[in-house]
Design a protein around this motif. Structure first.
Motif, PDB file in Angstrom:
ATOM      1  N   LEU A  85       0.844  -1.191   0.000  1.00 36.08           N
ATOM      2  CA  LEU A  85       0.000   0.000   0.000  1.00 36.08           C
ATOM      3  C   LEU A  85       0.878   1.238   0.000  1.00 36.08           C
ATOM      4  O   LEU A  85       1.842   1.319   0.758  1.00 36.08           O
ATOM      5  CB  LEU A  85      -0.901   0.029   1.241  1.00 36.08           C
ATOM      6  N   ASP A  86       0.533   2.188  -0.852  1.00 40.94           N
ATOM      7  CA  ASP A  86       1.221   3.474  -0.820  1.00 40.94           C
ATOM      8  C   ASP A  86       0.344   4.473  -0.064  1.00 40.94           C
ATOM      9  O   ASP A  86      -0.770   4.143   0.355  1.00 40.94           O
ATOM     10  CB  ASP A  86       1.576   3.957  -2.224  1.00 40.94           C
ATOM     11  N   LYS A  87       0.852   5.672   0.130  1.00 39.06           N
ATOM     12  CA  LYS A  87       0.119   6.678   0.911  1.00 39.06           C
ATOM     13  C   LYS A  87      -1.224   7.017   0.292  1.00 39.06           C
ATOM     14  O   LYS A  87      -2.211   7.197   1.005  1.00 39.06           O
ATOM     15  CB  LYS A  87       0.960   7.937   1.072  1.00 39.06           C
ATOM     16  N   LYS A  88      -1.268   7.088  -1.011  1.00 40.20           N
ATOM     17  CA  LYS A  88      -2.518   7.420  -1.694  1.00 40.20           C
ATOM     18  C   LYS A  88      -3.575   6.351  -1.444  1.00 40.20           C
ATOM     19  O   LYS A  88      -4.734   6.664  -1.165  1.00 40.20           O
ATOM     20  CB  LYS A  88      -2.282   7.597  -3.190  1.00 40.20           C
ATOM     21  N   GLU A  89      -3.183   5.080  -1.537  1.00 41.78           N
ATOM     22  CA  GLU A  89      -4.129   3.982  -1.302  1.00 41.78           C
ATOM     23  C   GLU A  89      -4.644   4.004   0.136  1.00 41.78           C
ATOM     24  O   GLU A  89      -5.837   3.800   0.380  1.00 41.78           O
ATOM     25  CB  GLU A  89      -3.474   2.635  -1.611  1.00 41.78           C
TER      26      GLU A  89
END
Length: 92
Positions: A23-27
């Motif tokens: 997971l990235d920050k946007k997700e």
């Protein structure tokens, strides 16, 4: 519990929209908004992400997610319940 871990794994897979296994920050930010945690600003999402990213590689793996998600969900579900139920006198 095993059921709790299974639910968190399913949630992780839903949030991992690009299917990368991380997971990235946007997700993470999108997922929190979809859960109804609209009061969380960018700085709050950033802190949650940093707390969860134990190896500091800029991504959250499933194991990191399973460790952090229960704390974040518990705190914010209580806030959500208070904001939705407080007006109706359901929560004190």
């Amino acid at each position: 519990s095993e059921l709790g871990k299974s639910v968190l794994k399913q949630l992780f897979n839903i949030v991992d929209v690009d299917g990368s296994g991380y997971l990235d920050k946007k997700e993470v930010g999108t997922a929190l908004k979809l859960l109804g945690f609209k009061w969380l600003e960018e700085k709050h999402v950033e802190k949650i992400f940093e707390r969860a990213d134990l190896d500091e590689n800029g991504e959250i793996c499933l194991d990191e997610f399973v460790l952090e998600a229960p704390k974040t969900l518990r705190t914010n579900l209580i806030k959500l319940a208070k904001s939705n139920g407080g007006d109706m006198g359901l929560l004190v």
